[in-house]
Design an enzyme around this catalytic site. Sequence first.
Site, mmCIF file in Angstrom:
data_model
loop_
_atom_site.group_PDB
_atom_site.id
_atom_site.type_symbol
_atom_site.label_atom_id
_atom_site.label_comp_id
_atom_site.label_asym_id
_atom_site.label_seq_id
_atom_site.Cartn_x
_atom_site.Cartn_y
_atom_site.Cartn_z
ATOM 1 N N SER A 1 0.826 -1.203 0.000
ATOM 2 C CA SER A 1 0.000 0.000 0.000
ATOM 3 C C SER A 1 0.860 1.252 0.000
ATOM 4 O O SER A 1 0.361 2.341 -0.295
ATOM 5 C CB SER A 1 -0.847 0.047 1.277
ATOM 6 O OG SER A 1 -1.598 -1.122 1.412
ATOM 7 N N HIS B 1 -1.516 -2.767 -6.911
ATOM 8 C CA HIS B 1 -2.216 -2.451 -5.666
ATOM 9 C C HIS B 1 -3.717 -2.683 -5.843
ATOM 10 O O HIS B 1 -4.404 -1.885 -6.471
ATOM 11 C CB HIS B 1 -1.911 -0.992 -5.283
ATOM 12 C CG HIS B 1 -2.470 -0.575 -3.975
ATOM 13 N ND1 HIS B 1 -2.897 0.701 -3.719
ATOM 14 C CD2 HIS B 1 -2.685 -1.278 -2.833
ATOM 15 C CE1 HIS B 1 -3.344 0.764 -2.481
ATOM 16 N NE2 HIS B 1 -3.225 -0.422 -1.924
ATOM 17 N N GLU C 1 -4.284 -0.356 -8.924
ATOM 18 C CA GLU C 1 -3.372 0.755 -9.146
ATOM 19 C C GLU C 1 -2.021 0.139 -9.537
ATOM 20 O O GLU C 1 -1.418 -0.583 -8.746
ATOM 21 C CB GLU C 1 -3.272 1.511 -7.809
ATOM 22 C CG GLU C 1 -2.717 2.877 -7.865
ATOM 23 C CD GLU C 1 -2.842 3.573 -6.481
ATOM 24 O OE1 GLU C 1 -3.007 2.908 -5.448
ATOM 25 O OE2 GLU C 1 -2.766 4.805 -6.465
ATOM 26 N N ASN D 1 -3.673 6.016 -1.559
ATOM 27 C CA ASN D 1 -3.323 6.126 -0.139
ATOM 28 C C ASN D 1 -2.663 7.460 0.219
ATOM 29 O O ASN D 1 -2.732 7.892 1.367
ATOM 30 C CB ASN D 1 -2.454 4.943 0.301
ATOM 31 C CG ASN D 1 -3.326 3.727 0.564
ATOM 32 O OD1 ASN D 1 -4.498 3.858 0.908
ATOM 33 N ND2 ASN D 1 -2.785 2.549 0.361
HETATM 34 P P1 NAD Z 1 -3.030 -9.684 6.421
HETATM 35 O O1 NAD Z 1 -2.346 -9.514 7.722
HETATM 36 O O2 NAD Z 1 -4.497 -9.971 6.388
HETATM 37 O O3 NAD Z 1 -2.312 -10.843 5.561
HETATM 38 C C1 NAD Z 1 -0.931 -10.954 5.386
HETATM 39 C C2 NAD Z 1 -0.603 -12.452 5.380
HETATM 40 O O4 NAD Z 1 0.730 -12.651 4.890
HETATM 41 C C3 NAD Z 1 -0.666 -13.085 6.783
HETATM 42 O O5 NAD Z 1 -1.635 -14.112 6.770
HETATM 43 C C4 NAD Z 1 0.752 -13.635 6.990
HETATM 44 O O6 NAD Z 1 0.778 -14.884 7.668
HETATM 45 C C5 NAD Z 1 1.234 -13.792 5.545
HETATM 46 N N1 NAD Z 1 2.693 -13.839 5.404
HETATM 47 C C6 NAD Z 1 3.624 -13.117 6.052
HETATM 48 N N2 NAD Z 1 4.860 -13.456 5.598
HETATM 49 C C7 NAD Z 1 4.690 -14.395 4.646
HETATM 50 C C8 NAD Z 1 5.573 -15.133 3.806
HETATM 51 N N3 NAD Z 1 6.893 -14.949 3.859
HETATM 52 N N4 NAD Z 1 5.055 -16.021 2.932
HETATM 53 C C9 NAD Z 1 3.717 -16.205 2.852
HETATM 54 N N5 NAD Z 1 2.824 -15.539 3.635
HETATM 55 C C10 NAD Z 1 3.299 -14.634 4.505
HETATM 56 O O7 NAD Z 1 -2.696 -8.343 5.588
HETATM 57 P P2 NAD Z 1 -3.433 -7.776 4.268
HETATM 58 O O8 NAD Z 1 -4.442 -6.791 4.679
HETATM 59 O O9 NAD Z 1 -3.817 -8.928 3.400
HETATM 60 O O10 NAD Z 1 -2.218 -6.961 3.612
HETATM 61 C C11 NAD Z 1 -1.258 -7.593 2.783
HETATM 62 C C12 NAD Z 1 -0.601 -6.547 1.897
HETATM 63 O O11 NAD Z 1 -1.614 -5.911 1.108
HETATM 64 C C13 NAD Z 1 0.124 -5.427 2.657
HETATM 65 O O12 NAD Z 1 1.251 -5.043 1.926
HETATM 66 C C14 NAD Z 1 -0.934 -4.305 2.665
HETATM 67 O O13 NAD Z 1 -0.347 -3.032 2.782
HETATM 68 C C15 NAD Z 1 -1.562 -4.500 1.303
HETATM 69 N N6 NAD Z 1 -2.934 -3.963 1.139
HETATM 70 C C16 NAD Z 1 -3.847 -4.083 2.147
HETATM 71 C C17 NAD Z 1 -5.139 -3.563 1.945
HETATM 72 C C18 NAD Z 1 -6.196 -3.685 3.027
HETATM 73 O O14 NAD Z 1 -7.255 -3.049 2.889
HETATM 74 N N7 NAD Z 1 -5.983 -4.466 4.079
HETATM 75 C C19 NAD Z 1 -5.492 -2.984 0.722
HETATM 76 C C20 NAD Z 1 -4.537 -2.932 -0.300
HETATM 77 C C21 NAD Z 1 -3.254 -3.419 -0.076
#
Ligand code: NAD
Length: 286
Positions: free
Chosen positions: A119, A140, A152, A190
Amino acid sequence: MEIKKVGVIGCGLMGSGIAQVCAQSGYETVVSEINEELLNKGLGMIKAQLAGSVQKGRLTKEEEEGILSRLKGTTKLSDFNGCDLVIEAIIEKMELKKQVFSELDRICPKHAILASNTSSLSIIEMAAATQRASQVLGMHFFNPVPVMKLVELVRTIATSEETMDTVTKFSKSLGKEIIIARDTPGFIVNLLLIPFLLDAIRALDNGLASKEDIDSGIRLGLNHPMGPLTLLDFIGLDTAYYIACAMYEEFKDPKFAPPPLLKQMVTAGWLGRKTGKGFYDYRQEG
Ligand code: NAD
């Protein structure tokens, strides 16, 4: 280059949605987690989503079976060795992302494109952990991925035209609309959204109004589908906190500094919907 097989790293909120949409659009998809328990939890979210769609008549039982047959879960990065495109969606921590990119660079075929769903973090920093910077970009997605239309695309100074073309075509094949941004923290959405969300937390903490009235003000006064505090609970307060920290670190502008209340809630484990409690309580919803 034609993309046939897609890898998704991380099967949390975003990774599970991205993997679902890829498999649903006809791609062979492999998705990974750090252990079997989290993998089963993530795959369980996808299965529940699909079962819901079947129940509502949006998918047939055969389509659901087809999607699940194209989707494979793993805890081993070596299973990404046949992927044409890998989308990383692990937690918002640069050191972990760089490690994943460096390992993927070793494992994936030479032609494979590596994308991050970050993000806010620098894509060129992840690209520098590989020997294929021209094939690295940001993709994104927005939450919930199966519903939200936007992707994005983030182009670094090193991303090639060919990579942009391939991923643009791929994103459209998922039924998404694309916008293209430069590789600066927060990109387009963002950069504008995060200060707004942090201001809503500051307003609540300063006693300006109740959380319900802050949310209603934005929902009814600006016609947003949900208020900022509800949106924070959707995003995940830990994710919002990491994004704010990364943006503050880069810009040193106080508007990106995470308010103490956000840090306290993350420390308490009140991460929003995913833990059942954030600004609002979801535990009754199960
Ligand atoms: P989340 O915490 O729900 O999920 C992340 C997952 O990644 C966890 O389940 C964790 O166990 C796993 N993980 C960590 N290290 C790992 C590895 N080495 N190999 C495999 N799995 C691994 O978080 P999220 O909300 O899904 O966010 C993930 C990414 O997406 C971040 O970079 C975040 O900034 C981005 N993002 C989030 C949103 C949102 O609304 N939450 C929106 C757009 C982008």
